[in-house]
Design an enzyme around this catalytic site. Sequence first.
Site, PDB file in Angstrom:
ATOM      1  CG  ASN A   1      -0.272   0.012   2.506  1.00  0.00           C
ATOM      2  OD1 ASN A   1       0.696  -0.707   2.707  1.00  0.00           O
ATOM      3  ND2 ASN A   1      -0.739   0.835   3.409  1.00  0.00           N
TER       4      ASN A   1
ATOM      5  N   PRO B   1      10.118  -6.422  -1.068  1.00  0.00           N
ATOM      6  CG  PRO B   1      10.154  -5.554  -3.244  1.00  0.00           C
ATOM      7  CD  PRO B   1      10.955  -6.387  -2.276  1.00  0.00           C
ATOM      8  CB  SER B   2       4.066  -6.331  -1.600  1.00  0.00           C
ATOM      9  OG  SER B   2       3.022  -6.896  -2.343  1.00  0.00           O
TER      10      SER B   2
ATOM     11  CB  SER C   1      -1.448  -8.985   7.170  1.00  0.00           C
ATOM     12  OG  SER C   1      -0.596 -10.082   6.949  1.00  0.00           O
TER      13      SER C   1
ATOM     14  CD  GLU D   1       5.224   0.137  12.977  1.00  0.00           C
ATOM     15  OE1 GLU D   1       4.011   0.262  13.227  1.00  0.00           O
ATOM     16  OE2 GLU D   1       6.116   0.653  13.665  1.00  0.00           O
TER      17      GLU D   1
ATOM     18  CB  CYS E   1      -1.696   0.273   8.709  1.00  0.00           C
ATOM     19  SG  CYS E   1      -0.699   1.760   8.739  1.00  0.00           S
TER      20      CYS E   1
ATOM     21  CD  GLU F   1       8.800   0.903  10.817  1.00  0.00           C
ATOM     22  OE1 GLU F   1       7.717   1.108  10.235  1.00  0.00           O
ATOM     23  OE2 GLU F   1       9.758   0.302  10.297  1.00  0.00           O
TER      24      GLU F   1
HETATM   25  P1  NAP Z   1       1.136  -9.020   3.908  1.00  0.00           P
HETATM   26  O1  NAP Z   1       0.370  -9.982   3.117  1.00  0.00           O
HETATM   27  O2  NAP Z   1       1.340  -9.297   5.357  1.00  0.00           O
HETATM   28  O3  NAP Z   1       2.534  -8.844   3.182  1.00  0.00           O
HETATM   29  C1  NAP Z   1       3.490  -7.880   3.585  1.00  0.00           C
HETATM   30  C2  NAP Z   1       4.857  -8.299   3.101  1.00  0.00           C
HETATM   31  O4  NAP Z   1       5.270  -9.454   3.818  1.00  0.00           O
HETATM   32  C3  NAP Z   1       4.914  -8.687   1.645  1.00  0.00           C
HETATM   33  O5  NAP Z   1       6.163  -8.298   1.126  1.00  0.00           O
HETATM   34  C4  NAP Z   1       4.771 -10.190   1.696  1.00  0.00           C
HETATM   35  O6  NAP Z   1       5.286 -10.769   0.563  1.00  0.00           O
HETATM   36  C5  NAP Z   1       5.561 -10.531   2.930  1.00  0.00           C
HETATM   37  N1  NAP Z   1       5.166 -11.742   3.647  1.00  0.00           N
HETATM   38  C6  NAP Z   1       3.933 -12.269   3.794  1.00  0.00           C
HETATM   39  N2  NAP Z   1       3.983 -13.374   4.586  1.00  0.00           N
HETATM   40  C7  NAP Z   1       5.280 -13.529   4.963  1.00  0.00           C
HETATM   41  C8  NAP Z   1       5.992 -14.476   5.776  1.00  0.00           C
HETATM   42  N3  NAP Z   1       5.367 -15.482   6.377  1.00  0.00           N
HETATM   43  N4  NAP Z   1       7.328 -14.332   5.936  1.00  0.00           N
HETATM   44  C9  NAP Z   1       7.979 -13.307   5.341  1.00  0.00           C
HETATM   45  N5  NAP Z   1       7.369 -12.385   4.538  1.00  0.00           N
HETATM   46  C10 NAP Z   1       6.031 -12.485   4.356  1.00  0.00           C
HETATM   47  O7  NAP Z   1       0.501  -7.555   3.849  1.00  0.00           O
HETATM   48  P2  NAP Z   1       0.014  -6.760   2.563  1.00  0.00           P
HETATM   49  O8  NAP Z   1      -1.251  -7.376   2.095  1.00  0.00           O
HETATM   50  O9  NAP Z   1       1.135  -6.573   1.606  1.00  0.00           O
HETATM   51  O10 NAP Z   1      -0.275  -5.313   3.208  1.00  0.00           O
HETATM   52  C11 NAP Z   1      -1.432  -5.007   3.861  1.00  0.00           C
HETATM   53  C12 NAP Z   1      -1.262  -5.134   5.372  1.00  0.00           C
HETATM   54  O11 NAP Z   1      -0.198  -4.298   5.823  1.00  0.00           O
HETATM   55  C13 NAP Z   1      -2.480  -4.650   6.126  1.00  0.00           C
HETATM   56  O12 NAP Z   1      -2.797  -5.537   7.170  1.00  0.00           O
HETATM   57  C14 NAP Z   1      -2.043  -3.319   6.698  1.00  0.00           C
HETATM   58  O13 NAP Z   1      -2.736  -2.906   7.838  1.00  0.00           O
HETATM   59  C15 NAP Z   1      -0.600  -3.557   6.962  1.00  0.00           C
HETATM   60  N6  NAP Z   1       0.128  -2.299   7.038  1.00  0.00           N
HETATM   61  C16 NAP Z   1       0.574  -1.849   8.267  1.00  0.00           C
HETATM   62  C17 NAP Z   1       1.217  -0.613   8.367  1.00  0.00           C
HETATM   63  C18 NAP Z   1       1.722  -0.094   9.694  1.00  0.00           C
HETATM   64  O14 NAP Z   1       2.568   0.806   9.684  1.00  0.00           O
HETATM   65  N7  NAP Z   1       1.243  -0.580  10.831  1.00  0.00           N
HETATM   66  C19 NAP Z   1       1.410   0.154   7.229  1.00  0.00           C
HETATM   67  C20 NAP Z   1       0.937  -0.329   6.004  1.00  0.00           C
HETATM   68  C21 NAP Z   1       0.310  -1.555   5.922  1.00  0.00           C
HETATM   69  P3  NAP Z   1       4.344 -11.330  -0.605  1.00  0.00           P
HETATM   70  O15 NAP Z   1       2.940 -10.982  -0.272  1.00  0.00           O
HETATM   71  O16 NAP Z   1       4.876 -10.716  -1.816  1.00  0.00           O
HETATM   72  O17 NAP Z   1       4.608 -12.790  -0.512  1.00  0.00           O
END
Ligand code: NAP
Length: 495
Positions: free
Chosen positions: A154, A178-179, A230, A251, A285, A463
């Site tokens: 995002n 990165p994602s 997430s 985060e 988030c 952070e």
């Molecule tokens: P995500 O599915 O958790 O993925 C985030 C990153 O982690 C991606 O690069 C993903 O790679 C990687 N990843 C996923 N599972 C992993 C694992 N088991 N081990 C290592 N890496 C792993 O999240 P998203 O869908 O990209 O982003 C949305 C989420 O981010 C929402 O829940 C949002 O609230 C949260 N977020 C939080 C903040 C904050 O500052 N608190 C800010 C922005 C977003 P791939 O998906 O490419 O495999």
Amino acid sequence: MTDYEQRAPGCFIDGKRVHGTGPGVVVRSPWSGEDLLTLSSASREDVSQAVAVAQTVFTAWQATTAGERAEHLMNFAALLDEHADELAELQVRENGKLLKEMAGQAKLFGDHLRYYASLLRMPCGYVVEPPIGGMRVHTERVPLGVVAAITPWNSPLNLLLWKLGPALAVGNVVVIKPSEITPLSTLRLAELATQAGLPPGVVNVVTGAAGPGQYLVENRAVAKVAFTGSSAAGEQIARAAAIGLRRVSLELGGKSANVVFADADHEQAIRGTLAGIFGASGQTCMAGSRILVESRALPVFLERLVETADRMRVGDPFDDTTDMGPIASAAQLSKIETMVDAAVAAGATLRAGGCRAQVEQFPNGLYYRPTVLSDVTPDMPIFQEEVFGPVACVMPFDDEDEAISLANDTRFGLAAGVWTSDRARSDRMASQLRAGTVWVNNYRKVAYNVPFGGIGMSGVGRENGYQCLDSYTETKSVWVDQGLGIRDPFNPRAR
Ligand code: NAP
């Protein structure tokens, strides 16, 4: 050309764009629906190589002086300023965030790094006089080593800079993952780091879907994982990093409440709550997805909210007149639809949106209407679970106690907003809301020098701000004898 040869190099290792040996990953534009290109993603071996390169470079990088690292960060910042428009456009192509929002964000990328460069001029460590005669102690801050920076789709660049600034400033080296949805802007940013003069191998990138992130976290040479994403992935990462007792900062997601009292400036509160949930298509988030409104103000407030949501223009993220862009991926769009449909089936009332938006220019784009639900109850998943989309749940409350109880009725604790003209009330609310950030009469503000992070399922650690340097260093205590002599421990009479 073979399929493999047509792929663009999906890794950045040792200062060069290189092919990964993992599967090809297609990067799609969510706003037009077209395929942008296919990247050769990283295999486990590629990830190991990136970590090994970083580890090798670490010895020389950590030995640089604080002044030298500050200069590197300043040069990198200057190049980010120069390329701010390019980076902003690239990120919009990948995730569909509005260019007008992204351009503003990109102008500040360089400042993130300049902030950490400036902190390097501050004293670090301190002197202690311990309660043991003839001894002086000083503390030193030492870097951890290889930091894995894992980012979501995002806001990939901004969230990356939150990690890169402090990690590099104190002498760590970084491998970024990165994602899979947003690899291109990150690869470009890493190229700029090297172009700015950072030694090759100090900043590396591995890309790909489900795999490279996990390989990186499992690699025992990674000393810390700085993760944004997430809560579910955060839990998995914390478990993986526990092997070897390695550090994490997490985060994670949120289900933030925006609490509007009847004495608030209504125009401001409507604008702020709308921007809080529909900004970035709700894919933030800190989205203020639960709007709690004092009962006597609810009818008028809800009417205005719905009216404005219905009027919002959904479409091309590059068009200045667009209010809301696309959803970043087909999977995310389908998750939003499922959650809204389930909420309506459970008794919530759909006041606005609740369907895909047709954008004539881009029939294959991923668009969803700004959605407002009322008659939501706290037991509904839509009230408890993160949607990560443009979906607002509106609920009434009668007094402060009920507002606090509803706002805190969540396992998340990332952020909250309060709208009131009563200063004493805003102070009471701010101290009782269980969240890492509370905004009073504003919402969704962040800055590189203000700590940000969550409580509970919203994460671990903070952070931004000077304190976050601690999470990228170990404190070493050095005991120095002042030359008064060491007593013979086996002969108490002898000196
Ligand atoms: P995500 O599915 O958790 O993925 C985030 C990153 O982690 C991606 O690069 C993903 O790679 C990687 N990843 C996923 N599972 C992993 C694992 N088991 N081990 C290592 N890496 C792993 O999240 P998203 O869908 O990209 O982003 C949305 C989420 O981010 C929402 O829940 C949002 O609230 C949260 N977020 C939080 C903040 C904050 O500052 N608190 C800010 C922005 C977003 P791939 O998906 O490419 O495999």
